[in-house]
Enzyme design. Structure first.
Site, PDB file in Angstrom:
ATOM      1  CB  CYS A   6       1.959   5.313  -2.940  1.00  0.00           C
ATOM      2  SG  CYS A   6       1.720   5.055  -1.177  1.00  0.00           S
ATOM      3  CG  HIS A  34       6.770   6.331  -2.756  1.00  0.00           C
ATOM      4  ND1 HIS A  34       6.014   7.262  -3.420  1.00  0.00           N
ATOM      5  CD2 HIS A  34       5.979   5.865  -1.761  1.00  0.00           C
ATOM      6  CE1 HIS A  34       4.830   7.360  -2.840  1.00  0.00           C
ATOM      7  NE2 HIS A  34       4.778   6.529  -1.839  1.00  0.00           N
TER       8      HIS A  34
HETATM    9  N1  GLN Z   1      -2.431   8.418   1.698  1.00  0.00           N
HETATM   10  C1  GLN Z   1      -2.069   7.109   1.354  1.00  0.00           C
HETATM   11  C2  GLN Z   1      -1.733   6.204   2.525  1.00  0.00           C
HETATM   12  O1  GLN Z   1      -1.211   6.672   3.528  1.00  0.00           O
HETATM   13  C3  GLN Z   1      -0.951   7.139   0.320  1.00  0.00           C
HETATM   14  C4  GLN Z   1       0.385   7.590   0.848  1.00  0.00           C
HETATM   15  C5  GLN Z   1       1.447   7.635  -0.186  1.00  0.00           C
HETATM   16  O2  GLN Z   1       1.180   7.915  -1.379  1.00  0.00           O
HETATM   17  N2  GLN Z   1       2.677   7.461   0.215  1.00  0.00           N
HETATM   18  O3  GLN Z   1      -1.966   5.031   2.439  1.00  0.00           O
END
Ligand code: GLN
Length: 253
Positions: free
Chosen positions: A95, A195
């Site tokens: 992510c 995740h």
């Molecule tokens: N900040 C990033 C987004 O919102 C990654 C979020 C995350 O790692 N869950 O796309």
């Protein structure tokens, strides 16, 4: 010769969402269960990064604010990271980490953050977040090749025409929100929005990473088969949950 796998965890305190640290636990435990010596170390802001020091490098997800905190340090590590990737070090970026392994990420507030450029892709945050359980299918994995996980991101990631996605989306929204492709693979580097944590529920993917790392380290990539009954039960439960979520969404439309 006994191979000791060296796992580097990039920014464990800043980049860790939805149990991403569980990926390190899965890698470590699956080595230990097989009697493969393993060593895990944190790589924090300010730490030097020697490309030859690591067999596996992992970076988890983070909100935009965390990404804004680490990107400068990550730029200092860009050269060694590219060198390590070129040399076949195994990498997993999830992510927020995945986004920073591309060329750039434009945050929700409009800040343009440069990335490492391991993956040939760019990410731009959209207003609507993508949240939900996801299932993808990857030809890199044996059997059905499904990978289960949970996505929660504002970023929409566009891969270049030549970049290879990790898999196609069965349930969920994937890289760009349109639900076609998910993640990116370049050599032994893997990036994904998933995740969960990802690896405990996807033992075939964990073992793919470990086999690649063993091979590169000069060890035997043919890993001892483990009893993965619990892991597959968790995988199936996540698949069922994702299917239920998708059906609920269809009914609402
Ligand atoms: N900040 C990033 C987004 O919102 C990654 C979020 C995350 O790692 N869950 O796309």
């Amino acid at each position: 010769m006994m191979i000791r796998l060296r796992i580097g965890h990039l920014y464990p305190d800043l980049m860790n969402l939805y149990g991403d640290r569980g990926n390190i636990v899965a890698l470590r435990r699956r080595c230990e269960w097989r009697g493969i010596p393993v060593q895990v170390e944190s790589i924090d802001p300010g730490d030097p990064l020697e490309p030859d020091d690591w067999d596996i490098l992992f970076m988890g997800g983070g909100q935009d604010s965390q990404q804004e905190m680490v990107w400068r340090d990550l730029q200092d590590k860009r050269g060694p990271l590219l060198e390590a990737a070129e040399d076949g070090a195994v990498m997993l970026a999830v992510c927020g980490g995945y986004q920073l392994f591309g060329h750039s990420y434009r945050t929700a507030s409009g800040q343009q953050i440069p990335g490492v450029g391991i993956f040939d892709m760019e990410t731009v945050a959209a207003e609507q977040r993508i949240v939900g359980d996801a299932v993808i299918q990857s030809s890199l994995l044996p059997g059905r090749g499904t990978i289960v996980g949970f996505e929660n991101h504002a970023g929409r990631t566009r891969l270049s025409d030549d970049a290879e996605p990790l898999g196609s989306v069965l349930i969920g929204r994937g890289n760009d929100g349109r639900g076609g492709m998910e993640g990116c693979v370049r050599g032994n580097a893997f990036g994904t929005y998933l995740h969960g944590p990802l690896l405990p529920k996807n033992p075939h993917l964990t073992d793919l990473l470990l086999a690649l790392a063993m091979d590169r380290a000069g060890g035997d990539p043919a890993l001892e088969v483990l009893d993965d009954e619990l892991e597959w039960a968790a995988h199936e439960a996540a698949r069922r949950r994702a299917r239920r979520g998708a059906r609920r969404l269809m009914r609402r439309r």
